[in-house]
Every structure is written in C-alpha cells, then in structure tokens.
Scaffold this motif. Structure first.
Motif, PDB file in Angstrom:
ATOM      1  N   SER A  18       0.851  -1.192   0.000  1.00  0.00           N
ATOM      2  CA  SER A  18       0.000   0.000   0.000  1.00  0.00           C
ATOM      3  C   SER A  18       0.885   1.239   0.000  1.00  0.00           C
ATOM      4  O   SER A  18       1.962   1.244   0.604  1.00  0.00           O
ATOM      5  CB  SER A  18      -0.908   0.010   1.231  1.00  0.00           C
ATOM      6  N   ASP A  19       0.426   2.280  -0.700  1.00  0.00           N
ATOM      7  CA  ASP A  19       1.160   3.552  -0.691  1.00  0.00           C
ATOM      8  C   ASP A  19       0.494   4.579   0.219  1.00  0.00           C
ATOM      9  O   ASP A  19       0.861   5.754   0.229  1.00  0.00           O
ATOM     10  CB  ASP A  19       1.282   4.111  -2.114  1.00  0.00           C
ATOM     11  N   ASP A  20      -0.483   4.139   1.001  1.00  0.00           N
ATOM     12  CA  ASP A  20      -1.166   5.022   1.949  1.00  0.00           C
ATOM     13  C   ASP A  20      -0.283   5.200   3.188  1.00  0.00           C
ATOM     14  O   ASP A  20      -0.023   4.232   3.906  1.00  0.00           O
ATOM     15  CB  ASP A  20      -2.512   4.415   2.339  1.00  0.00           C
ATOM     16  N   PRO A  21       0.195   6.399   3.474  1.00  0.00           N
ATOM     17  CA  PRO A  21       1.061   6.619   4.643  1.00  0.00           C
ATOM     18  C   PRO A  21       0.414   6.179   5.952  1.00  0.00           C
ATOM     19  O   PRO A  21       1.105   5.718   6.869  1.00  0.00           O
ATOM     20  CB  PRO A  21       1.300   8.134   4.624  1.00  0.00           C
ATOM     21  N   GLY A  22      -0.901   6.309   6.047  1.00  0.00           N
ATOM     22  CA  GLY A  22      -1.576   5.934   7.278  1.00  0.00           C
ATOM     23  C   GLY A  22      -1.565   4.438   7.543  1.00  0.00           C
ATOM     24  O   GLY A  22      -1.744   4.011   8.685  1.00  0.00           O
ATOM     25  N   GLN A  23      -1.370   3.622   6.493  1.00  0.00           N
ATOM     26  CA  GLN A  23      -1.362   2.175   6.658  1.00  0.00           C
ATOM     27  C   GLN A  23       0.019   1.608   6.948  1.00  0.00           C
ATOM     28  O   GLN A  23       0.143   0.439   7.329  1.00  0.00           O
ATOM     29  CB  GLN A  23      -1.931   1.503   5.401  1.00  0.00           C
ATOM     30  N   GLN A  24       1.060   2.416   6.776  1.00  0.00           N
ATOM     31  CA  GLN A  24       2.422   1.910   6.936  1.00  0.00           C
ATOM     32  C   GLN A  24       2.709   1.399   8.353  1.00  0.00           C
ATOM     33  O   GLN A  24       3.316   0.328   8.504  1.00  0.00           O
ATOM     34  CB  GLN A  24       3.437   2.985   6.530  1.00  0.00           C
ATOM     35  N   ASN A  88      11.323   4.476   5.007  1.00  0.00           N
ATOM     36  CA  ASN A  88      10.593   5.161   3.941  1.00  0.00           C
ATOM     37  C   ASN A  88      11.453   5.306   2.681  1.00  0.00           C
ATOM     38  O   ASN A  88      11.292   6.242   1.907  1.00  0.00           O
ATOM     39  CB  ASN A  88      10.106   6.543   4.399  1.00  0.00           C
ATOM     40  N   SER A 269      -2.144  -5.485  -8.848  1.00  0.00           N
ATOM     41  CA  SER A 269      -2.790  -4.726  -7.785  1.00  0.00           C
ATOM     42  C   SER A 269      -3.666  -5.609  -6.905  1.00  0.00           C
ATOM     43  O   SER A 269      -3.836  -5.338  -5.717  1.00  0.00           O
ATOM     44  CB  SER A 269      -3.636  -3.604  -8.389  1.00  0.00           C
TER      45      SER A 269
END
Length: 308
Positions: A18-24, A88, A269
C-alpha cells in the motif's frame, strides 16, 4: 547509463502492499509480528527435534528441514520490506533484486519438493509400516533432502539467469513488496517469451510433479487407512497426516493460483496479497500447525519445559 536512447534501469522501487502513509505503521507491525513468530516458531520446533531423542526419526528430520526452508522463505522478502517501511526508502538495486528473486525461488522450490518427500514418508509409514525402518534409512532421508535442495538450486539458477539477461529501460516501479518474477517481467522492455515458456514448462513441472506425488501418496494412504479395522486405528493413522495435508493445501493452492496463468491475466494490484499467504503466512503457521496437531511434539515441549 544511456544506450540506444534508452536508459538502463539500475534500481527498482518496491511500492509494497500500500502507498497510503496511514497504513504503513499497521503493515510494519503486522509483518514484524508475523516475521518474529515465523522465526521463533520454526527455531523452537528445530530445537525440540534436535535435543529430544524421541523425535529423532525420518518424519521429524523432514520437519526440521522444512523449518529451515520456511525461515529462508520468509526471510527472502520480509526483512527488506520492513526496512523499506521503517526508513521510507523503497529503492532496491538491480543486483539485490535479482538476488532476492533467486532466494525466494530457491526456498519456494525447496518447499514444493520437500512436501512431496514428506508425503512419501507418510505413505511408507502407514502403508508399509513393517518395512519403514528399512526403506526410510538415515542415508536415504539425507539423500532425499539433498535432492530437494539440488533440484531447487538448479531451478532457481535457471530462472534467475533468464531474468538477469533481460533489459529494463522503462518504468522501474514494482507494485509489490519484493522482486517476484511476474512483476519484473511486466517491467522488461525486451521479449520475455522465453521466460514465460520456461515458467509454464519447467516451472510447472517443479510444482505439478511434487503436487501429483502428494496426491498419489495420499490416495495410497487413504486406501491403507480404509483397510484398518478399528476406528481408533483409522483416526491415529489419519492424524499423523492431517498437519501435512493442511500445509500442502495452504502452500500449493496459493502457489498454483498465482503462477499458472498467462502473464496477461496477472493483476498485480489484486494478487500481490495472495503472495503473502505462501511467502509469509505459510512459513509462520507451519510450525504451529505441526506442534498444535502433533501429540509427540506437544509431549516433547512439555518434557523440555518441565511441565506436567
């Protein structure tokens, strides 16, 4: 480096799941826990097998070998993914990418062959119990383990060399968390028909021959179990195979779903998540499957820990 007005890719960008920062943070914590459980679980079973004489039998030799393979399989991709999330920085050099691909293919291939060997071991134990100690001698078991590693070494070397010969001169963003075969083929700017042909021929043989060997072994095991008169005897015979059947279903099912289709139908994907099953979940769950469903392992654990 520029050649024929095209830039040769020297590194790739692993985009992860995922590229969502909140999911990292969630991904990092989840994969770190899975990785540590996989390492500790496999190391625990290996330790029990090595120190408890009651577990010094062919079946547990193969289980210990499977533990080694599972540690290698989960370590081929997860540590790099965790580093990428933590720092990151998602870049991986071309050489490191090819090396990661090699180790992943090697350990995945080793697991395929080893699961077939373990199915044969269960067949001999249940169908030919009086000849088990003669057929499954120590040197025979070691030869089978060596053969599984040799076959996987050649298999991984073939696919790695075929991948290394390709040119990558366009996009370098891999929609995956490690350097897998299909995502890399998608990025190549040269003809990949030979690679695809080898995947569907040699690659299919490496998976389907062990899978068919497992099916044949368990068909013979089923016949042998049905001949047992007592219900208790049937249950005991089947219980020795249930853990292995669970592992086989989990590993082969997802592996064949991922790779035995035309490259054009491969959806990066959607299907990168399936890779997590046999690359992370299977190596993590295997030691728990064998320990929780195996009375000898549980008894050994109680003896080692001094529990009643």
């Amino acid at each position: 480096m520029v050649e024929n007005n095209r830039t040769t890719v020297m590194e790739f960008i692993l985009l992860g799941l995922s590229d969502d920062p909140g999911q990292q943070p969630v991904l990092f914590a989840s994969f770190l826990i899975a990785y540590l459980l996989g390492l500790l679980g496999n190391l625990l079973i290996m330790t029990l097998i090595s120190i408890d004489p009651a577990l010094h039998s062919p079946m547990y030799l193969f289980i210990a070998t499977l533990n080694i393979v599972d540690i290698g399989l989960i370590s081929s991709a997860v540590p790099k993914m965790l580093i990428n999330i933590y720092t990151n920085k998602k870049a991986i050099s071309f050489v490191a990418c090819i090396a990661q691909l090699y180790f992943f293919v090697f350990f995945a291939g080793s697991e395929c062959v080893l699961l077939a060997v373990m199915a044969f071991d269960r067949y001999v134990a249940i169908s030919l119990p009086l000849r088990y100690s003669v057929i499954m001698r120590t040197n025979v078991c070691l030869d089978l383990v060596l053969a599984s590693f040799t076959i996987s070494f050649l298999h991984a070397l073939l696919h790695t060399l075929l991948m290394a010969r390709l040119s990558f001169c366009g996009p370098n963003r891999i929609l995956h968390y490690f350097c897998d075969i299909a995502p890399l083929l998608k990025l190549s700017c040269t003809d990949t028909s030979i690679n695809e042909l080898v995947i569907f021929t040699e690659g299919s043989l490496l998976v389907m021959v062990p899978f068919l060997a497992v099916l044949i072994s368990y068909a013979c095991i089923l016949v042998a179990i049905l001949r047992i008169q007592s219900t208790k005897g049937r249950y005991q015979a089947f219980s020795t195979c249930s853990s292995h059947l669970t592992v086989v279903t989990l590993f082969f099912g997802t592996l064949m779903f991922m790779y035995f289709r035309p490259l054009s139908s491969y959806s990066l994907s959607q299907e990168r998540m399936v890779t997590v099953v046999y690359n992370v979940l299977a190596p993590m769950l295997n030691p728990f499957i064998y320990s929780l469903r195996n009375k000898q392992v549980k008894d050994s654990m109680r003896r080692v820990l001094g529990l009643p």
